[in-house]
Design an enzyme around this catalytic site. Structure first.
Site, PDB file in Angstrom:
ATOM      1  N   SER A 158       0.781  -1.206  -0.071  1.00  7.44           N
ATOM      2  CA  SER A 158      -0.014   0.114  -0.069  1.00  7.44           C
ATOM      3  C   SER A 158       0.844   1.312   0.069  1.00  7.44           C
ATOM      4  CB  SER A 158      -0.813  -0.081   1.141  1.00  7.44           C
ATOM      5  OG  SER A 158      -1.521  -1.250   1.220  1.00  7.44           O
ATOM      6  N   ARG A 173       7.969   6.558  -3.479  1.00  5.47           N
ATOM      7  CA  ARG A 173       8.366   7.306  -2.103  1.00  5.47           C
ATOM      8  C   ARG A 173       7.549   6.352  -0.863  1.00  5.47           C
ATOM      9  NH1 ARG A 173       4.859   9.963  -4.271  1.00  5.47           N
ATOM     10  NH2 ARG A 173       6.145  10.724  -5.818  1.00  5.47           N
ATOM     11  N   ASP A 211      -3.700  -1.130  -2.101  1.00  3.33           N
ATOM     12  CA  ASP A 211      -4.939  -1.456  -1.427  1.00  3.33           C
ATOM     13  C   ASP A 211      -6.039  -0.953  -1.830  1.00  3.33           C
ATOM     14  OD1 ASP A 211      -3.901   0.974  -0.462  1.00  3.33           O
ATOM     15  OD2 ASP A 211      -4.061   0.660   1.605  1.00  3.33           O
TER      16      ASP A 211
HETATM   17  C1  G16 Z   1      -7.465  -2.913   5.559  1.00  4.51           C
HETATM   18  C2  G16 Z   1      -7.133  -3.619   3.979  1.00  4.51           C
HETATM   19  C3  G16 Z   1      -5.586  -3.037   3.677  1.00  4.51           C
HETATM   20  C4  G16 Z   1      -5.475  -1.452   3.994  1.00  4.51           C
HETATM   21  C5  G16 Z   1      -6.122  -1.121   5.315  1.00  4.51           C
HETATM   22  C6  G16 Z   1      -5.941   0.407   5.344  1.00  4.51           C
HETATM   23  O1  G16 Z   1      -6.963  -3.725   6.493  1.00  4.51           O
HETATM   24  O2  G16 Z   1      -7.507  -4.568   3.953  1.00  4.51           O
HETATM   25  O3  G16 Z   1      -5.174  -3.378   2.427  1.00  4.51           O
HETATM   26  O4  G16 Z   1      -4.380  -1.282   3.549  1.00  4.51           O
HETATM   27  O5  G16 Z   1      -7.347  -1.531   5.500  1.00  4.51           O
HETATM   28  O6  G16 Z   1      -6.328   0.707   6.893  1.00  4.51           O
HETATM   29  P1  G16 Z   1      -5.248   1.159   7.728  1.00  4.51           P
HETATM   30  O7  G16 Z   1      -4.386   2.268   7.236  1.00  4.51           O
HETATM   31  O8  G16 Z   1      -6.264   1.879   8.754  1.00  4.51           O
HETATM   32  O9  G16 Z   1      -4.463  -0.105   8.228  1.00  4.51           O
HETATM   33  P2  G16 Z   1      -7.097  -3.621   7.808  1.00  4.51           P
HETATM   34  O10 G16 Z   1      -6.081  -4.935   8.323  1.00  4.51           O
HETATM   35  O11 G16 Z   1      -6.713  -2.195   8.581  1.00  4.51           O
HETATM   36  O12 G16 Z   1      -8.592  -4.078   7.815  1.00  4.51           O
HETATM   37  C1  BGC Z   2      -0.048   5.375   0.063  1.00  4.49           C
HETATM   38  C2  BGC Z   2      -1.236   4.623  -0.903  1.00  4.49           C
HETATM   39  C3  BGC Z   2      -2.210   3.767   0.024  1.00  4.49           C
HETATM   40  C4  BGC Z   2      -2.757   4.803   1.042  1.00  4.49           C
HETATM   41  C5  BGC Z   2      -3.735   4.013   1.992  1.00  4.49           C
HETATM   42  C6  BGC Z   2      -1.074   5.990   1.150  1.00  4.49           C
HETATM   43  O1  BGC Z   2       0.026   6.529   2.160  1.00  4.49           O
HETATM   44  O2  BGC Z   2       0.507   6.431  -0.549  1.00  4.49           O
HETATM   45  O3  BGC Z   2      -0.439   3.757  -1.807  1.00  4.49           O
HETATM   46  O4  BGC Z   2      -2.985   3.377  -0.852  1.00  4.49           O
HETATM   47  O5  BGC Z   2      -1.880   5.299   1.875  1.00  4.49           O
HETATM   48  O6  BGC Z   2      -3.179   2.827   2.441  1.00  4.49           O
END
Ligand code: G16
Ligand code: BGC
Length: 497
Positions: A158, A173, A211
């Site tokens: 992500s 980055r 993500d």
């Molecule tokens: C879910 C998604 C992830 C995502 C994340 C973002 O995970 O499955 O792909 O990156 O949310 O949320 P946060 O930045 O708050 O972790 P999860 O494990 O948070 O349910």
């Molecule tokens: C990242 C993205 C990502 C988002 C949410 C950002 O900081 O640059 O790639 O999708 O966070 O997780």
């Protein structure tokens, strides 16, 4: 959690009667700084539309608009068993997903690991080692004595990555406070695969996925009205389905202009050049003191990683200025950067008591500070202002994608800790969408709105598995755009459809 149809949060204006003049003046100042009126929301989303388009040109702009080589939505008929890794801002999930014959159905087994804080600023070897260890543990537990090399892996990574192929990605980055040397500007797949090979887990990656793309695809698996995916979590971002003909930076590839292409916007970088967002002095401090100043301007005003820090900086300022908040108390715990996270603000906003006794307890337990009644009212209003600004600005991005694509009606899948847990985030976002898009008076409540932002139920790991499935299907059908070595992929996984 507040549902989409939740009532408007009660106004606490009436409770301000006992607040002394100097604090009231501070509240007005904060309102000036943090309230984003309708006209400003509209101006931001109009500028956003132009910036989305700019990111698709060869010259580019602030918003990267990364082509992902995920070239189609699922139709619910995908099948097969896949591994998925989902490295979010907070958690690392390892999943095994079996897409079933029954349309839109799947089985999932998953293990969730916390992303240790120290990894985020450690070494690249530590990072890949940890990710590979988690995957190895999962496989050894669920598949002892089995050879599972033939399982395709979708890896949700992500962070912004440039992809010439779906199974590689050059990290543009680090974001979200990650700061690991020697990874930016390089393909992240080889060191990840090397860490797996070192552990005797020779799994090959089929698709590297953001993500947001994962969320969009997972949501579309069961809902054909889904057109975009958003994350409002530690970071924030969106993906949507574009057509290749509208992506000038891919023109040199002479692809069929009608082919779909998922674009990972990386909209956290919106307005890095500071033309339109109403930044406060506190946002400017956050940016300057972050590991990547001048990057992620939009994200730094709205994502979960920063909400608590904005709050802390304001409160610290109020202590130092004339109104001397918490006068005479030891505020040393408040001095520590990033000591308050978004859940601190959530808890304040959720305090159900008129006398804000839960907020008082929070301050006492977390910061050893005893706010007086007026100070409690102020911090409550401050949390409300910061949380509302985040939701309203986020809506500018959703509205901009809809405007760019001419969508007047659709679903958008959303995930992330802020979306799922921050009180009133959904309904505040829906209200802002209504203001930006001039919906009728009875809309803007979430449920039943023309553009409805809905929770993505199963995490983007399912999306990563689906994207691996769609990729293999595409390769088997002879569509090789964005596939580095189609022959090898066919050989490794056979003709899965
Ligand atoms: C879910 C998604 C992830 C995502 C994340 C973002 O995970 O499955 O792909 O990156 O949310 O949320 P946060 O930045 O708050 O972790 P999860 O494990 O948070 O349910
Ligand atoms: C990242 C993205 C990502 C988002 C949410 C950002 O900081 O640059 O790639 O999708 O966070 O997780």
């Amino acid at each position: 959690m507040v549902g989409l149809g939740a009532k408007k949060p009660p106004s606490r204006k009436g409770s301000m009667a006992d607040v002394p003049q100097d604090l009231l003046a501070q509240i007005s100042r904060l309102e000036e700084l943090f309230v984003v009126p309708t006209e400003k929301l509209k101006a931001i989303s109009d500028h956003f539309v132009n910036e989305l388009s700019k990111g698709l040109t060869t010259e580019g702009g602030s918003i990267p608009m990364n082509a992902t080589w995920c070239m189609g939505m699922p139709d619910g008929n995908e099948t097969g068993t896949f591994l998925a890794l989902d490295m979010g801002g907070t958690n690392l999930r390892v999943c095994e997903i079996t897409l079933l014959e029954a349309k839109g159905e799947f089985d999932i087994i998953q293990s969730k690991y916390k992303m240790p804080e120290e990894l985020k600023t450690g070494t690249a070897d530590e990072l890949w080692g940890y990710v590979a260890d988690c995957l190895q543990q999962f496989i050894e537990y669920h598949h002892p004595d089995e050879k599972i090399e033939s399982l395709p892996l979708g890896f949700t990574f992500s962070y912004p990555a440039t992809q010439e192929y779906i199974d590689h990605g050059i990290l543009q980055r680090w974001t979200k406070g990650f700061d690991i040397d020697g990874v930016e500007g390089k393909d992240v797949v080889p060191p990840f695969e090397a860490a797996l090979a070192e552990r005797g887990v020779p799994i090959k990656l089929t698709a590297l996925v953001n993500d947001t793309t994962g969320t969009m695809i997972a949501s579309a698996y069961t809902d054909p009205e889904m057109k975009a995916g958003c994350i409002f979590g530690t970071g924030c971002n969106a993906a949507y389905m574009e057509n290749v003909g509208s992506i000038p930076k891919l023109a040199h590839m002479n692809l069929d202009p009608d082919l779909p292409m998922a674009i990972n916007c990386e909209w956290g970088a919106f307005d890095n050049e500071h033309k339109i967002l109403p930044r406060t002095p506190y946002d400017i401090i956050i940016d300057k003191e972050s590991p990547r100043p001048d990057q992620q301007a939009f994200e730094k005003m709205i994502a979960g990683l920063y909400l608590g820090e904005i709050f802390r900086l304001v409160v610290l300022d109020l202590h130092k200025t004339d109104c001397k908040m918490f006068d005479g108390q030891d505020i040393s715990k408040l001095n520590k950067p990033y000591s308050l996270d978004a859940s601190f603000l959530s808890a304040i906003e959720e305090d159900p008591f008129e006398n804000l006794s839960e907020t008082a307890d929070l301050f006492q337990n977390k910061l050893s500070i005893t706010p007086n009644r007026a100070e409690l009212e102020l911090v409550r209003r401050l949390a409300e202002l910061i949380g509302t600004r985040a939701a309203r600005l986020s809506a500018c991005g959703v509205a901009a994608i809809a405007k760019k694509k001419g969508w007047t009606k659709c679903h958008v899948g959303a995930d992330g800790s802020v979306f799922n847990k921050y009180p009133h985030f959904k309904v505040r976002g829906a209200q802002a969408l209504k203001e930006i898009l001039d919906w009728p008076a009875d809309k803007g409540k979430g449920k039943g709105d023309p553009i409805e932002v809905l929770p993505a139920e199963d995490g983007s790991g399912v999306g990563a598995a689906l994207i691996a499935a769609l990729t293999m299907k595409r390769v088997a059908e002879g569509q090789h755009a964005g596939i580095r070595d189609p022959e090898a992929m066919l050989k490794a996984f056979g003709k899965k459809k």
